[in-house]
Design an enzyme around this catalytic site. Structure first.
Site, PDB file in Angstrom:
ATOM      1  N   GLU A 134      45.044  24.946 -45.724  1.00 28.57           N
ATOM      2  CA  GLU A 134      44.805  26.078 -44.842  1.00 28.57           C
ATOM      3  C   GLU A 134      45.474  25.874 -43.497  1.00 28.57           C
ATOM      4  OE1 GLU A 134      40.666  27.682 -46.751  1.00 28.57           O
ATOM      5  OE2 GLU A 134      40.495  26.261 -45.119  1.00 28.57           O
TER       6      GLU A 134
ATOM      7  N   CYS B 294      47.341  26.355 -35.971  1.00 26.52           N
ATOM      8  CA  CYS B 294      46.666  25.109 -36.309  1.00 26.52           C
ATOM      9  C   CYS B 294      47.126  24.737 -37.712  1.00 26.52           C
ATOM     10  CB  CYS B 294      45.162  25.373 -36.250  1.00 26.52           C
ATOM     11  SG  CYS B 294      44.166  23.985 -36.752  1.00 26.52           S
TER      12      CYS B 294
ATOM     13  N   CYS C 212      40.468  15.088 -46.418  1.00 29.54           N
ATOM     14  CA  CYS C 212      40.495  14.042 -45.385  1.00 29.54           C
ATOM     15  C   CYS C 212      39.612  12.890 -45.836  1.00 29.54           C
ATOM     16  CB  CYS C 212      39.980  14.599 -44.061  1.00 29.54           C
ATOM     17  SG  CYS C 212      40.086  13.409 -42.702  1.00 29.54           S
TER      18      CYS C 212
ATOM     19  N   CYS D  12      33.792  12.341 -41.332  1.00 30.12           N
ATOM     20  CA  CYS D  12      32.913  12.710 -40.214  1.00 30.12           C
ATOM     21  C   CYS D  12      31.789  13.596 -40.767  1.00 30.12           C
ATOM     22  CB  CYS D  12      33.704  13.454 -39.151  1.00 30.12           C
ATOM     23  SG  CYS D  12      35.092  12.493 -38.524  1.00 30.12           S
TER      24      CYS D  12
ATOM     25  N   CYS E 234      31.822  17.660 -40.537  1.00 28.20           N
ATOM     26  CA  CYS E 234      33.071  18.379 -40.821  1.00 28.20           C
ATOM     27  C   CYS E 234      33.152  18.823 -42.277  1.00 28.20           C
ATOM     28  CB  CYS E 234      34.242  17.459 -40.480  1.00 28.20           C
ATOM     29  SG  CYS E 234      35.849  18.142 -40.943  1.00 28.20           S
TER      30      CYS E 234
ATOM     31  N   CYS F 252      37.176  25.507 -36.066  1.00 31.10           N
ATOM     32  CA  CYS F 252      37.286  24.051 -36.194  1.00 31.10           C
ATOM     33  C   CYS F 252      36.261  23.522 -37.174  1.00 31.10           C
ATOM     34  CB  CYS F 252      36.983  23.359 -34.875  1.00 31.10           C
ATOM     35  SG  CYS F 252      38.114  23.715 -33.589  1.00 31.10           S
TER      36      CYS F 252
HETATM   37  N1  SAH Z   1      41.288  14.975 -38.155  1.00 35.07           N
HETATM   38  C1  SAH Z   1      41.658  15.310 -36.840  1.00 35.07           C
HETATM   39  C2  SAH Z   1      42.112  16.740 -36.706  1.00 35.07           C
HETATM   40  C3  SAH Z   1      41.378  17.759 -37.511  1.00 35.07           C
HETATM   41  S1  SAH Z   1      39.693  18.016 -37.088  1.00 35.07           S
HETATM   42  C4  SAH Z   1      40.523  15.034 -35.872  1.00 35.07           C
HETATM   43  O1  SAH Z   1      39.427  14.762 -36.305  1.00 35.07           O
HETATM   44  O2  SAH Z   1      40.783  15.064 -34.674  1.00 35.07           O
HETATM   45  C5  SAH Z   1      39.838  19.059 -35.656  1.00 35.07           C
HETATM   46  C6  SAH Z   1      38.624  19.085 -34.751  1.00 35.07           C
HETATM   47  O3  SAH Z   1      37.565  19.810 -35.338  1.00 35.07           O
HETATM   48  C7  SAH Z   1      38.059  17.713 -34.416  1.00 35.07           C
HETATM   49  O4  SAH Z   1      37.986  17.560 -33.021  1.00 35.07           O
HETATM   50  C8  SAH Z   1      36.659  17.734 -34.995  1.00 35.07           C
HETATM   51  O5  SAH Z   1      35.797  16.963 -34.214  1.00 35.07           O
HETATM   52  C9  SAH Z   1      36.335  19.202 -34.980  1.00 35.07           C
HETATM   53  N2  SAH Z   1      35.325  19.615 -35.944  1.00 35.07           N
HETATM   54  C10 SAH Z   1      35.144  19.158 -37.193  1.00 35.07           C
HETATM   55  N3  SAH Z   1      34.122  19.809 -37.791  1.00 35.07           N
HETATM   56  C11 SAH Z   1      33.634  20.694 -36.891  1.00 35.07           C
HETATM   57  C12 SAH Z   1      32.603  21.684 -36.927  1.00 35.07           C
HETATM   58  N4  SAH Z   1      31.896  21.905 -38.019  1.00 35.07           N
HETATM   59  N5  SAH Z   1      32.402  22.426 -35.824  1.00 35.07           N
HETATM   60  C13 SAH Z   1      33.177  22.257 -34.723  1.00 35.07           C
HETATM   61  N6  SAH Z   1      34.175  21.365 -34.647  1.00 35.07           N
HETATM   62  C14 SAH Z   1      34.408  20.581 -35.713  1.00 35.07           C
HETATM   63 FE1  SF4 Z   2      38.832  14.334 -41.010  1.00 34.78          FE
HETATM   64 FE2  SF4 Z   2      37.208  16.313 -40.273  1.00 34.78          FE
HETATM   65 FE3  SF4 Z   2      36.868  13.876 -39.226  1.00 34.78          FE
HETATM   66 FE4  SF4 Z   2      39.007  15.334 -38.510  1.00 34.78          FE
HETATM   67  S1  SF4 Z   2      36.860  15.818 -38.099  1.00 34.78           S
HETATM   68  S2  SF4 Z   2      38.968  13.174 -39.115  1.00 34.78           S
HETATM   69  S3  SF4 Z   2      39.419  16.429 -40.461  1.00 34.78           S
HETATM   70  S4  SF4 Z   2      36.632  14.427 -41.409  1.00 34.78           S
END
Ligand code: SAH
Ligand code: SF4
Length: 367
Positions: A93, A106, A113, A117, A120, A339
């Site tokens: 996406e 984006c 991934c 986290c 996410c 995000c």
């Molecule tokens: N993997 C990289 C880039 C993709 S994630 C990273 O983690 O930086 C992009 C951003 O989305 C990250 O800052 C992450 O903390 C945020 N993010 C992930 N899940 C989210 C959610 N459910 N709500 C808001 N932000 C989120």
């Molecule tokens: Fe991966 Fe989501 Fe963590 Fe970014 S925020 S590193 S996409 S698991």
């Protein structure tokens, strides 16, 4: 087809070497490369200034890796989410976000991934595979085509590696894609308008600091201390906040630039005034700003977005303590494009081929 080199994944230097290896004049390499990365053609047949013999031979010597647009969803705020399919049938996406004169795209760096986290949606997919450099740059080329077709006055101005995946886990392809996209004979994006976001892979951050391409850096911090960060970002158990900040302080920032920290605000987890104070203290002396992202809900995670008053109080406390903070209002959350919501869910809407119909005008916002 798998064995043939992919023109879309080549840097200009690769393309020149490729042409020379075929016994073609050096300048043909640059010509071919410009067709792909400057003019954005999608077939060899369109490379009209090549001699017929080269145009005829090319398909046997190289291929032109391409994504296809499987679906475009448009949010009521104008954000578009593109579902793109790779040659081996994987969906990724990419999101186009209009913001006044600016349009930010984006892009994804991996299918899924591996970082896991807890908040996410992409994490729940696990890691399927890395995207190659051609698949990373083609997201940009397809978005430009879509804009040219649907909103010719709007130009893509900014690029963020914040879609699916951890860009620094796909380091070589990510750096290659930066080299391709910033080349002034190709897509001509300015590196000042590109941001790579990472969860904090310390050794790769150190490596990136030594490259000749220098995108802006965003770091997903998300917690004011190791206790909370260990809990929500398992990567912190490997490279904790101390190690991360040490690497960032050593990172060779261009003049007048600062690091962006992302801070996903989770109700009852990291959103108290004490957390704000700890965060401000932690980042004192670091050239940075903080983007506060109130958590975007998705079904797979046991979190909640804090109430608006809590979000405001958190930001006010950071500001009072001298930490520059910006509140990121969710964009495209009605189509799961915000995000952390990217996980190949399509809301069951029909798959639309590339000639995308214009969406009906957005309904007025509901108070
Ligand atoms: N993997 C990289 C880039 C993709 S994630 C990273 O983690 O930086 C992009 C951003 O989305 C990250 O800052 C992450 O903390 C945020 N993010 C992930 N899940 C989210 C959610 N459910 N709500 C808001 N932000 C989120
Ligand atoms: Fe991966 Fe989501 Fe963590 Fe970014 S925020 S590193 S996409 S698991």
């Amino acid at each position: 087809m798998g064995e043939l080199p992919d023109l879309r994944a080549m840097t200009l230097a690769d393309a020149i070497a490729f042409a020379e290896a075929q016994g073609w004049p050096t300048f043909r390499g640059e010509q071919i490369w410009r067709w792909v990365h400057d003019k954005g053609v999608r077939t060899f047949a369109e490379m009209t200034n090549l001699p017929v013999n080269i145009r005829d031979e090319l398909p046997a010597r190289a291929h032109l890796g391409s994504l296809t647009i499987a679906e475009v969803q448009t949010s009521r705020d104008g954000t578009r989410k593109l579902r793109l399919v790779t040659r081996d049938g994987q969906s990724i996406e990419s999101v186009l976000i209009p913001d006044g004169e600016k349009t930010t795209q984006c892009i994804s760096s991996q299918v899924g991934c591996a970082v896991d986290c807890q908040f996410c949606a992409t994490a729940k997919m696990g890691l399927k595979r890395n995207l190659d450099a051609g698949e990373i740059v083609d997201q940009v080329y397809l978005a430009r085509r879509l804009l040219a077709e649907q909103e010719p006055d709007r130009k893509l101005t900014n690029l963020v590696y914040m879609g699916m995946g951890e860009p620094l886990h796909n380091y070589d392809n990510m750096v290659k894609s930066l080299r391709i996209l910033t080349n002034d004979k190709g897509a001509k994006l300015s590196q000042r308008r590109i941001t790579v976001s990472t969860s904090g892979l310390v050794p790769k951050l150190e490596k990136l600091g030594k490259e000749d391409v220098r995108p802006n850096l965003a770091v997903s911090l998300n917690a004011p201390n190791d206790e909370v960060r260990d809990m929500i970002m398992p990567i912190n158990r490997k490279w904790n906040i101390g190690k991360l900040l040490a690497a960032l302080k050593a990172y060779p920032l261009e003049q007048r630039r600062r690091i962006t920290f992302e801070y996903v605000l989770l109700a009852g987890v990291n959103d108290s005034l004490r957390d704000a104070a700890q965060l401000a203290k932690l980042l004192r002396g670091v050239k940075c700003k903080v983007n506060i992202i109130p958590w975007n809900p998705h079904p797979e995670a046991p979190y909640e977005r804090p109430a608006p008053a809590v979000i405001d109080a958190f930001q006010a406390e950071c500001k009072r303590l001298g930490l520059p903070t910006y509140l990121r209002t969710p964009r495209g959350d009605d189509i799961d494009a915000a995000c952390g919501q990217l996980a190949n869910r399509s809301n069951g809407s029909p798959i639309v081929p590339l000639r995308v119909r214009r969406e009906p005008p957005p309904p007025p916002p509901v108070e």
